[in-house]
Design a protein around this motif. Sequence first.
Motif, PDB file in Angstrom:
ATOM      1  N   ALA A 140     -39.459 -78.583-109.047  1.00  0.00           N
ATOM      2  CA  ALA A 140     -37.717 -78.613-109.323  1.00  0.00           C
ATOM      3  C   ALA A 140     -36.610 -78.245-110.074  1.00  0.00           C
ATOM      4  CB  ALA A 140     -37.404 -79.915-108.705  1.00  0.00           C
ATOM      5  N   LEU A 141     -37.323 -78.628-111.285  1.00  0.00           N
ATOM      6  CA  LEU A 141     -37.494 -78.108-112.453  1.00  0.00           C
ATOM      7  C   LEU A 141     -37.264 -76.475-112.809  1.00  0.00           C
ATOM      8  CD1 LEU A 141     -38.164 -80.991-114.888  1.00  0.00           C
ATOM      9  CD2 LEU A 141     -35.866 -80.841-113.562  1.00  0.00           C
ATOM     10  N   ARG A 142     -38.326 -75.694-112.198  1.00  0.00           N
ATOM     11  CA  ARG A 142     -38.610 -74.277-111.906  1.00  0.00           C
ATOM     12  C   ARG A 142     -37.493 -73.750-111.247  1.00  0.00           C
ATOM     13  NH1 ARG A 142     -44.804 -72.892-113.008  1.00  0.00           N
ATOM     14  NH2 ARG A 142     -45.025 -73.497-114.243  1.00  0.00           N
ATOM     15  N   LYS A 168     -47.334 -74.753-122.546  1.00  0.00           N
ATOM     16  CA  LYS A 168     -47.710 -74.238-121.021  1.00  0.00           C
ATOM     17  C   LYS A 168     -48.450 -74.545-120.259  1.00  0.00           C
ATOM     18  CE  LYS A 168     -52.461 -73.501-122.962  1.00  0.00           C
ATOM     19  NZ  LYS A 168     -53.569 -71.995-123.117  1.00  0.00           N
ATOM     20  N   ASN A 169     -48.411 -76.166-120.197  1.00  0.00           N
ATOM     21  CA  ASN A 169     -49.389 -76.655-118.976  1.00  0.00           C
ATOM     22  C   ASN A 169     -47.362 -77.873-118.083  1.00  0.00           C
ATOM     23  OD1 ASN A 169     -51.888 -75.767-119.527  1.00  0.00           O
ATOM     24  ND2 ASN A 169     -52.171 -77.789-120.673  1.00  0.00           N
ATOM     25  N   ASP A 170     -46.880 -77.275-118.690  1.00  0.00           N
ATOM     26  CA  ASP A 170     -45.816 -78.252-117.858  1.00  0.00           C
ATOM     27  C   ASP A 170     -45.492 -77.676-116.410  1.00  0.00           C
ATOM     28  OD1 ASP A 170     -43.058 -79.457-117.258  1.00  0.00           O
ATOM     29  OD2 ASP A 170     -41.913 -79.187-118.570  1.00  0.00           O
ATOM     30  N   VAL A 171     -45.333 -77.559-115.004  1.00  0.00           N
ATOM     31  CA  VAL A 171     -44.888 -77.279-113.981  1.00  0.00           C
ATOM     32  C   VAL A 171     -43.914 -77.316-113.647  1.00  0.00           C
ATOM     33  CG1 VAL A 171     -47.642 -77.742-113.882  1.00  0.00           C
ATOM     34  CG2 VAL A 171     -46.612 -78.857-113.208  1.00  0.00           C
ATOM     35  N   GLY A 172     -42.921 -78.547-114.425  1.00  0.00           N
ATOM     36  CA  GLY A 172     -41.829 -78.487-114.173  1.00  0.00           C
ATOM     37  C   GLY A 172     -41.334 -79.641-113.013  1.00  0.00           C
TER      38      GLY A 172
END
Length: 287
Positions: A140-142, A168-172
């Motif tokens: 959702a944060l993307r 870099k691993n934060d998928v949001g």
Amino acid sequence: MVTASYAPDFERCRLLCETADSHVTGIAHHYILVEGRDVALFRQLETPKRTVVDERDLLPKWLKCFDDPLSGFKRRIWLSFRTQPLRGWHVQQLRRIAIAAHVPENVLVFCDSDVAFLRPFDFSVFRRDGRTRLFRRDHALREEGLDGHIQQRIWSTNAGKVLGLQAKNDVGHDYITTLIAWDRETVLAMCRHIEAVNHRHWVAAIGSARKFSECLIYGRYVDEVIEGKGHFHDSREFCNVLWYGTALSDDEFRAFVAGMSPEQVAIGMQSFIGTDVSRIRRLVLAA
């Protein structure tokens, strides 16, 4: 059930307690977490199954609370040499994490003091086959164009830093809502992990940045550090929350209640919106 509150929200918290007692089953105990000077006020709400907890029994002694002269002594500020200056909403988050070390219950369900239950609700929904429910909105944060998510992206970034995760691993994923459950042993393990990664007390590590969310820290810990162990995901929101806006008229309030989805059992109205609590009480009891 765990509720962090403060004196200006006392009447809202009273309504929460009354509606929870009327509509909710499966609560082993209800803990209300408050600043030391608010304990006496909130003790009015205590019952054999409801306890008011002084934050001084939860947080490190080196985190001190003062009247803030920059606000004309109207607001409180928490100071230490180990954290940034913190406000009440920061410290409420720290209390929610800290309570895990002081209670015996295995599952902690967090409910804000501006919530009122309108429908029957059984807390057994937060456990399934020995696993604890983790609220999550996938990626959702993307989503672009949502101003409210800008702040949450910062919170997610800071959650990753305090947990020692690669940016870099934060998928949001978004883990923030009202009425969420945490596993107590997982919270304790998360605090140990934060201390191991940062080589300092978990309160000092989290409080080194003023932009943080306990929900995002816990959610990212579960998904990215322990790979979901002991949890199952669910995106249903049990509370219809008014996060922003202005005070509601009676008709607007009724429309807000009518807009509850079938799975929603409660409403929440941020106190700063300004809807008078006596109006909320009258309309909730008539709903």
